[in-house]
Design a protein around this motif. Structure first.
Motif, PDB file in Angstrom:
ATOM      1  N   UNK A 154      28.732  29.811  20.256  1.00  0.00           N
ATOM      2  CA  UNK A 154      27.426  30.462  20.291  1.00  0.00           C
ATOM      3  C   UNK A 154      26.677  30.069  19.034  1.00  0.00           C
ATOM      4  N   UNK A 155      25.407  29.733  19.188  1.00  0.00           N
ATOM      5  CA  UNK A 155      24.589  29.353  18.046  1.00  0.00           C
ATOM      6  C   UNK A 155      24.081  30.597  17.316  1.00  0.00           C
ATOM      7  N   UNK A 156      23.843  30.480  16.003  1.00  0.00           N
ATOM      8  CA  UNK A 156      23.383  31.635  15.216  1.00  0.00           C
ATOM      9  C   UNK A 156      22.013  32.140  15.680  1.00  0.00           C
ATOM     10  N   UNK A 157      21.731  33.374  15.348  1.00  0.00           N
ATOM     11  CA  UNK A 157      20.436  34.012  15.606  1.00  0.00           C
ATOM     12  C   UNK A 157      20.071  34.065  17.087  1.00  0.00           C
ATOM     13  N   UNK A 158      21.027  33.997  17.959  1.00  0.00           N
ATOM     14  CA  UNK A 158      20.754  34.071  19.393  1.00  0.00           C
ATOM     15  C   UNK A 158      20.179  32.800  19.986  1.00  0.00           C
ATOM     16  N   UNK A 159      19.998  31.769  19.183  1.00  0.00           N
ATOM     17  CA  UNK A 159      19.475  30.503  19.672  1.00  0.00           C
ATOM     18  C   UNK A 159      18.832  29.697  18.560  1.00  0.00           C
ATOM     19  N   UNK A 160      18.831  28.376  18.739  1.00  0.00           N
ATOM     20  CA  UNK A 160      18.297  27.458  17.725  1.00  0.00           C
ATOM     21  C   UNK A 160      17.437  26.415  18.446  1.00  0.00           C
ATOM     22  N   UNK A 161      16.327  26.041  17.808  1.00  0.00           N
ATOM     23  CA  UNK A 161      15.438  25.022  18.353  1.00  0.00           C
ATOM     24  C   UNK A 161      16.021  23.632  18.120  1.00  0.00           C
ATOM     25  N   UNK A 162      16.139  22.839  19.184  1.00  0.00           N
ATOM     26  CA  UNK A 162      16.550  21.439  19.123  1.00  0.00           C
ATOM     27  C   UNK A 162      15.441  20.600  19.735  1.00  0.00           C
ATOM     28  N   UNK A 163      15.185  19.403  19.150  1.00  0.00           N
ATOM     29  CA  UNK A 163      14.285  18.452  19.795  1.00  0.00           C
ATOM     30  C   UNK A 163      14.897  17.055  19.736  1.00  0.00           C
ATOM     31  N   UNK A 164      14.131  16.031  20.090  1.00  0.00           N
ATOM     32  CA  UNK A 164      14.673  14.665  20.201  1.00  0.00           C
ATOM     33  C   UNK A 164      15.136  14.083  18.864  1.00  0.00           C
ATOM     34  N   UNK A 165      14.781  14.704  17.741  1.00  0.00           N
ATOM     35  CA  UNK A 165      15.206  14.210  16.426  1.00  0.00           C
ATOM     36  C   UNK A 165      16.597  14.718  16.042  1.00  0.00           C
ATOM     37  N   UNK A 166      17.187  15.582  16.846  1.00  0.00           N
ATOM     38  CA  UNK A 166      18.482  16.182  16.509  1.00  0.00           C
ATOM     39  C   UNK A 166      19.559  15.099  16.369  1.00  0.00           C
ATOM     40  N   UNK A 167      20.354  15.207  15.303  1.00  0.00           N
ATOM     41  CA  UNK A 167      21.458  14.278  15.024  1.00  0.00           C
ATOM     42  C   UNK A 167      22.593  15.036  14.352  1.00  0.00           C
ATOM     43  N   UNK A 168      23.759  14.397  14.293  1.00  0.00           N
ATOM     44  CA  UNK A 168      24.922  14.986  13.635  1.00  0.00           C
ATOM     45  C   UNK A 168      25.549  13.948  12.714  1.00  0.00           C
ATOM     46  N   UNK A 169      26.081  14.414  11.592  1.00  0.00           N
ATOM     47  CA  UNK A 169      26.751  13.505  10.647  1.00  0.00           C
ATOM     48  C   UNK A 169      28.167  13.212  11.116  1.00  0.00           C
ATOM     49  N   UNK A 170      28.765  12.230  10.507  1.00  0.00           N
ATOM     50  CA  UNK A 170      30.198  11.990  10.655  1.00  0.00           C
ATOM     51  C   UNK A 170      30.917  13.112   9.925  1.00  0.00           C
ATOM     52  N   UNK A 171      32.190  13.312  10.236  1.00  0.00           N
ATOM     53  CA  UNK A 171      32.969  14.330   9.537  1.00  0.00           C
ATOM     54  C   UNK A 171      33.036  14.006   8.050  1.00  0.00           C
ATOM     55  N   UNK A 172      32.829  15.020   7.230  1.00  0.00           N
ATOM     56  CA  UNK A 172      32.884  14.896   5.773  1.00  0.00           C
ATOM     57  C   UNK A 172      33.952  15.853   5.245  1.00  0.00           C
ATOM     58  N   UNK A 173      34.441  15.611   4.037  1.00  0.00           N
ATOM     59  CA  UNK A 173      35.487  16.470   3.485  1.00  0.00           C
ATOM     60  C   UNK A 173      34.943  17.691   2.745  1.00  0.00           C
ATOM     61  N   UNK A 174      33.604  17.807   2.662  1.00  0.00           N
ATOM     62  CA  UNK A 174      33.027  18.997   2.037  1.00  0.00           C
ATOM     63  C   UNK A 174      31.654  19.282   2.627  1.00  0.00           C
TER      64      UNK A 174
END
Length: 181
Positions: A154-174
């Protein structure tokens, strides 16, 4: 003649001792290498079965979430590449990975250790979008494919805005590195 025979016998005996020691050394080296192999093979791939996942809103930078994966298994696990994320139940494709965040090595998580991925949810430069209430998470295997089992958060605050710019990083150690891009 006797001293020549003794010399040959001693030389032959010495050669046999050297050969025997070499053989023992070779066998010991072979045993050492095979003993190390099971330890290397005891590292598994991180999956939704051996990790706990949480997603929180980041205070900085804006429009970011922090995904945390903690190894809950009894063996170390590899967090390969980046997670495949599905923003909302109706998402047709995973969020793209931010290539500029590729780490120099695969993260290995000992039991209890965590890996982090930063998620940019939207940008004014992006198009479309909407508020999503869930985030589907798949881990990646060594070949870059999905491990096959999704964990829905479940996303925080009952929902989060996503658009076409959404991306995710590679796994990081911190967390700081995951949110610094």
């Amino acid at each position: 003649m006797r001293s020549a025979t003794r010399l040959v016998s001693r030389t032959a005996a010495s050669s046999m001792v050297v050969a025997a020691l070499a053989l023992v050394g070779f066998q010991a080296a072979g045993q050492t290498a095979s003993a190390a192999t099971p330890k290397a093979s005891s590292v598994v791939t991180c999956t939704t079965a051996n990790t706990a996942l949480t997603v929180t809103e980041a205070s900085r930078p804006i429009n970011h979430l922090l995904l945390k994966a903690t190894n809950t298994g009894t063996k170390p696990c590899y967090a390969y590449s980046a997670p495949f994320l599905r923003a909302g139940a109706d998402a047709q494709a995973p969020l793209p990975w931010a290539d500029e965040t590729t780490p120099q090595a695969v993260l290995m998580l000992e039991p209890g250790q965590s890996a982090y991925a930063g998620i940019l949810t939207y940008s004014p430069d992006g198009e479309g979008g909407g508020e999503e209430k869930t985030l589907g998470v798949y881990f990646t295997d060594k070949k870059g494919s999905s491990t096959g089992t999704e964990k829905t958060l479940k996303l925080p605050n009952g929902g989060v805005l996503f658009n076409s710019a959404a991306t995710v990083t590679y796994w990081q150690d911190n967390a700081a590195d995951a949110l610094s891009w």
